[in-house]
Design an enzyme around this catalytic site. Structure first.
Site, short mmCIF file in Angstrom:
data_model
loop_
_atom_site.label_atom_id
_atom_site.label_comp_id
_atom_site.label_asym_id
_atom_site.label_seq_id
_atom_site.Cartn_x
_atom_site.Cartn_y
_atom_site.Cartn_z
N GLU A 261 57.85 -80.92 55.32
CA GLU A 261 59.31 -80.78 55.31
C GLU A 261 59.70 -80.38 56.72
O GLU A 261 59.32 -79.31 57.19
CB GLU A 261 59.78 -79.72 54.32
CG GLU A 261 61.29 -79.54 54.31
CD GLU A 261 61.73 -78.23 53.71
OE1 GLU A 261 62.58 -77.56 54.31
OE2 GLU A 261 61.19 -77.86 52.65
N CYS A 300 67.09 -75.15 55.76
CA CYS A 300 66.76 -76.55 56.06
C CYS A 300 67.73 -77.50 55.39
O CYS A 300 67.85 -78.66 55.80
CB CYS A 300 65.33 -76.85 55.62
SG CYS A 300 64.99 -76.43 53.90
#
Length: 527
Positions: A261, A300
């Protein structure tokens, strides 16, 4: 808890607490600058740590059924809930977060674990997962094939980011432990205290077999060298670091699995029908301002580009700025503060440099730092007030579509029509999430489908779900978390889909009687 005397946080490996014997790194309070603790991973016997996790922890976990492992997750939940107050204190001191932001990390982790405990219970006493029905390979059906999932006989190494020291561990560990795979976590050094404390509490409670859970605080040096062909690695961090990891022999030669990620320029799109004064417009404004300020924009999934029809650009700019101006920034210990600091001075420098880079092509619509009066914090703290930038002609931009500033910063981007909005969103080259705001749910179908191939999650909101929608940036354990392209190409969560990363799928071919016998002590993995 006593924070007056900084302690050396020990590592837990091979079933023992071990202090690093080399150079120590200080963990600090990002508001006051005080040293809170030290970490070091120097001198650890990493070979012994990985061998113990694989052979002792893995074997013990796999001896349990999915249902029994789910019960262990429930016991972890109870352990964490019993220590919540101390976790909040650590988050305030080490991450600089207000209570509401600490909850996103701490309570979000507990909720995720609880969800997987319930999902895992549905698998009952099974030790094997089935992938679809048996398929005959002979005309008389005497010879057939069935696909099954078995837990990988390796270890799961988590290399985590600084922004979610609690959720970042447990959203990964929930799937790994339920699958029967032991975990070694290497938290980001800056905020490692909370991760280490949670692991210590779970180890102390004795709810997991020895070797199931390990923590290494400090340098990650040497960890990937111990990764074997049946191990899995989950990394959360920058795209540059991810590129370095992918070239490591653990993946390039030994073919270990890697889930990444990475960077993500997430978008929120105000649809053409959501004109100023409508419920959808108001929801868009609230969500953009909220995503800029929750955890000081250090998520994020935060909104980095807020896209609006050019004709609504000024109205959106004014209303978002009005909401941001009400944000009180400073020391999270002060009850009047609504947004705390960034996690470190290094992150503050990176954010200020990123803002300056974006300002070379975008105008400044609101800058809370111009007249900043941080509460109980000074200019030497890691506090940064919200900044809203603007680019009226979104198609003319470059940096706003490729520069992620990991803080309370977003750019308002104008678009001419919906096709252009979709094109601009995709210029992020793959993102974790995009959100749509409109007054007509059915009108969202076309853009949702058009955006799905470049985003891990499409989050659509109309007035009917204004109070029930879970939020652009909130990662729910039932939904997929990850994204293609620049976002890393990884997948986490998504309910029981998360188990697939920690299993090996195999096709068992043989006599029909054998293939039928595979269903004993097994459960179908939901699609």
């Amino acid at each position: 808890m006593d924070m007056s005397t900084p302690a050396l946080l020990e590592n837990y490996v091979a079933g023992q607490w071990v202090a690093g014997n080399g150079e120590r790194t200080a963990l600090t309070d990002p508001v006051t600058g005080d040293t809170l603790a030290y970490v070091s991973s120097a001198g650890l016997d990493l070979d012994a740590a990985f061998t113990f996790a694989r052979e002792t922890g893995g074997a013990a976990l796999r001896a349990l059924s999915y249902g029994e492992r789910a019960q262990r997750l429930s016991q972890i939940v109870a352990t964490l809930q019993a220590n919540r107050d101390e976790y909040y204190a650590i988050a305030t001191a080490n991450s600089g977060t207000v209570a509401a932001d600490s909850a996103v990390d701490i309570d979000g982790a507990i909720y995720t674990l609880s969800t997987y405990a319930k999902l895992g219970a549905s698998l009952g006493d099974a030790h094997t997962l089935l992938d679809g029905a048996a398929v005959p390979l002979a005309k008389d059906a005497s010879f057939a094939v069935r696909h099954i999932f078995r837990p990988t006989p390796g270890v799961a190494l988590f290399i985590n980011a600084f922004n979610f020291p609690s959720w970042g561990l447990w959203e990964k560990a929930a799937g790994a432990l339920l699958a029967g795979v032991p975990v070694i976590v290497k938290p980001a050094t800056a905020t490692a205290w909370l991760t280490q404390r949670m692991v210590a509490d779970v180890i102390g409670a004795g709810v997991l077999p020895s070797g199931s859970l390990s923590v290494i605080c400090g340098s990650a040096a040497g960890l990937l060298d111990r990764i074997g062909p049946f191990d899995v690695v989950s990394f959360t961090g920058s795209a540059d670091t991810a590129a370095t990891l992918r070239a490591h022999p653990a993946f390039a030669e030994r073919s270990a699995r890697l889930n990444v990620e990475a960077d993500s320029l997430n978008s929120a799109i105000l649809l053409p029908d959501a004109t100023p004064g409508t419920a959808a417009f108001d929801q868009f404004v609230r969500e953009v301002a909220r995503e800029m300020t929750v955890k000081s924009g250090q998520k994020c999934t935060a909104i980095r580009r807020a896209m609006v029809p050019i004709e609504h650009f000024d109205a959106a700019a004014a209303t978002i700025a009005e909401r941001l101006a009400k944000t009180v920034v400073g020391n999270p210990r002060n009850e009047s503060v609504k947004m705390g600091s960034l996690v470190s001075l290094a992150q503050k420098r990176a954010v200020l440099e990123g803002i300056a880079a974006l300002q070379t092509e975008a105008q400044t619509l609101y800058d809370g730092n111009r007249d900043a009066a941080f509460v109980d914090a000074d200019a030497n703290s890691a506090c940064v007030a919200p900044v809203l930038l603007g680019l009226r002609d979104g198609a003319a931009g470059k940096r706003v579509h490729d520069t992620e500033v990991f803080g309370p910063v977003a750019t308002l981007v104008g678009y001419r029509d919906l096709d252009e909005a979709v094109t601009l969103a995709k210029r992020g080259q793959g993102s974790l999430v995009v959100s749509l705001y409109g007054n007509d749910a059915l009108a969202m179908r076309a853009p949702a489908l058009a955006l799905a191939d470049a985003h891990g999650r499409v989050h659509a909101v109309d007035p009917s779900v204004a109070k029930t929608q879970t939020g652009h940036g909130n990662v729910m354990p039932q939904s997929l978390h990850g994204g293609p392209g620049r976002a890393g190409g990884g997948e986490e969560l998504g309910g029981l889909r998360a188990l697939r990363f920690y299993h090996v799928r195999s096709a068992v071919q043989g006599p029909a009687a054998l293939v039928e016998a595979l269903t004993q002590d097994a459960a179908e993995l939901p699609k």
